[in-house]
Enzyme design. Structure first.
Site, PDB file in Angstrom:
ATOM      1  N   ASP A 197      -8.920   0.648  -0.336  1.00  0.00           N
ATOM      2  CA  ASP A 197      -9.123   0.117  -1.682  1.00  0.00           C
ATOM      3  C   ASP A 197      -7.835   0.234  -2.481  1.00  0.00           C
ATOM      4  OD1 ASP A 197     -11.714  -0.646  -1.451  1.00  0.00           O
ATOM      5  OD2 ASP A 197     -12.577   1.091  -2.461  1.00  0.00           O
ATOM      6  N   LYS A 219      -7.512  -7.393  -1.415  1.00  0.00           N
ATOM      7  CA  LYS A 219      -7.025  -8.766  -1.273  1.00  0.00           C
ATOM      8  C   LYS A 219      -7.992  -9.657  -0.496  1.00  0.00           C
ATOM      9  CE  LYS A 219      -2.130  -7.548  -1.605  1.00  0.00           C
ATOM     10  NZ  LYS A 219      -0.793  -7.587  -0.958  1.00  0.00           N
TER      11      LYS A 219
END
Length: 405
Positions: A197, A219
């Site tokens: 994360d 992403k």
């Protein structure tokens, strides 16, 4: 006779169920007794006085305490002895009896005069590391600590066995790489794949070897629900491919981290998963900013609230009226963008507008910022000072406390 010029022979003693006599009841005895209890030894302490901790061990029947001075014959039936009184003459007498009975004895006041020496020891995942330095205690302690830290960081491998495929859900803590748990760091060092994360400790990612595949979960495209689904799929795909996967999350995986969703997905797919709790930023960020979330006589309750939806949002599961009535601490996570709405709701339902508020941005990291405000002013001040996520909001009297210098 004890010959001091020879090297000492380091050995592990199996003391479970065997009598060990500790003569003395001070701080040295307290440290030794704790470890002896862990070894399963039948510990007998002989001393007129003992520390409160040793007395507590005796009260709990973890050890036997004889509240008097040492006397000849106290080592009868002993396998091991420790002389740790503050009287060198008593220690010498204990050592002499031990010599006659062929019982190995540690002289805490002068290790050279005993027949055994306690090494500097450390524990790590079932390993016991012991270091002797011929009486240079600070040196042995420093080397012991360095070895344990190297094992914890994965610098020194601790197993020749290959890591089995599966997933480890690891809470990385609030941001400072030193605040990840020992177990979390160990598993991270063994990872083939890391799914990270953006709130996970970035410095730990940089320490990974070039052969470790790092997937930046922040992403992953699509909306929130689709992103989580894709993360679940990645964990399962790599584990099924024979990889050991670490899902590195910020804070604690089960504190608004959607960690249990990932556990459920792995369980349904038949992928073994290990959960490693982490230090939650809900408590850590305020702590490093000097704000205790509880304090004697000030707050007897702590409520941690997710701020990902507004108070009037139909998806909200929070009883804002109850929060407005309570007098303790409210910790808001993911609340910066809607802080005006949260503050207004709490005031509407009973919280005074002058209730202290603390806002900690990027807690425990190098760029940490702290804002002190009140419920009535926090929204304006957050905007003026351009506070941005990630941030923790602490509401209640504790936010007004200041340590005396």
């Amino acid at each position: 006779m004890h010959v001091t010029q020879h090297d000492q022979y380091l050995v592990g003693l199996e003391l479970a169920g065997r009598k060990v006599v500790v003569v003395g009841g001070g701080q040295v005895a307290q440290r030794r007794v704790s470890r002896l209890i862990a070894s399963g030894a039948l510990v007998e302490v002989v001393s007129p006085e003992v520390t409160p901790a040793v007395e507590g061990m005796a009260s709990a029947r973890e050890i036997t305490w004889t509240p008097r001075r040492y006397a000849e014959g106290d080592l009868d039936g002993a396998w091991y002895a420790i002389a740790c009184t503050d009287d060198a003459e008593v220690n010498a007498v204990v050592g002499a009896e031990a010599e006659r009975r062929r019982v190995f004895c540690v002289r805490a006041d002068d290790g050279r005069l005993g027949t055994a020496v306690t090494p500097a020891t450390g524990e790590y995942d079932g390993l016991t590391v012991g270091v002797l330095a011929k009486g240079a205690h600070r040196r042995s302690a420093a080397v012991r600590t360095a070895l344990v830290e190297a094992l914890q960081a994965g610098v020194v491998p601790d197993s020749a066995d290959p890591v089995l495929p599966g997933v480890a859900l690891v809470g990385g803590g609030p941001g400072d790489p030193e605040l990840i748990t020992v177990r979390g760091r160990r598993l991270l060092s063994r990872a083939d794949v890391v799914v990270a994360d953006r709130l996970g400790p970035r410095d730990l990612i940089e320490e990974l070897g070039p052969d470790v595949e790092v997937i930046d979960a922040s992403k992953i495209p699509y909306g929130r629900a689709m992103a989580q689904q894709r993360i679940n799929e990645l964990l399962i795909e790599h584990a099924r491919a024979g990889k050991f996967v670490v899902r590195l999350k910020g804070g604690d995986p089960f504190v608004y981290g959607r960690g249990f969703e990932e556990v459920q997905a792995c369980a349904e797919a038949g992928v073994p998963v290990t959960v490693v709790p982490g230090i939650t930023s809900a408590f850590a960020a305020p702590a490093v900013a000097g704000i205790p979330v509880s304090h004697r006589g000030v707050a007897h309750e702590i409520v941690v609230v997710s701020g990902h939806v507004a108070p009037d949002d139909p998806r909200s599961l929070v009883d804002w009226q109850a929060l407005g009535r309570m007098r303790g601490t409210v910790v808001l996570m993911m609340a910066v963008e809607r802080i005006a709405q949260f503050a207004a709701a709490l005031i509407e339902y009973g919280r005074p507008a002058d209730t202290p508020v603390g806002v900690i941005q990027d807690g425990t990291t190098r760029i940490q910022r702290t804002l002190r405000a009140t419920l009535g002013t926090v929204a304006v001040q957050v905007k003026e000072q351009e506070i941005s996520p990630p941030a923790i909001v602490v509401i209640g009297p504790v936010a007004g406390l200041v340590a005396q210098r």
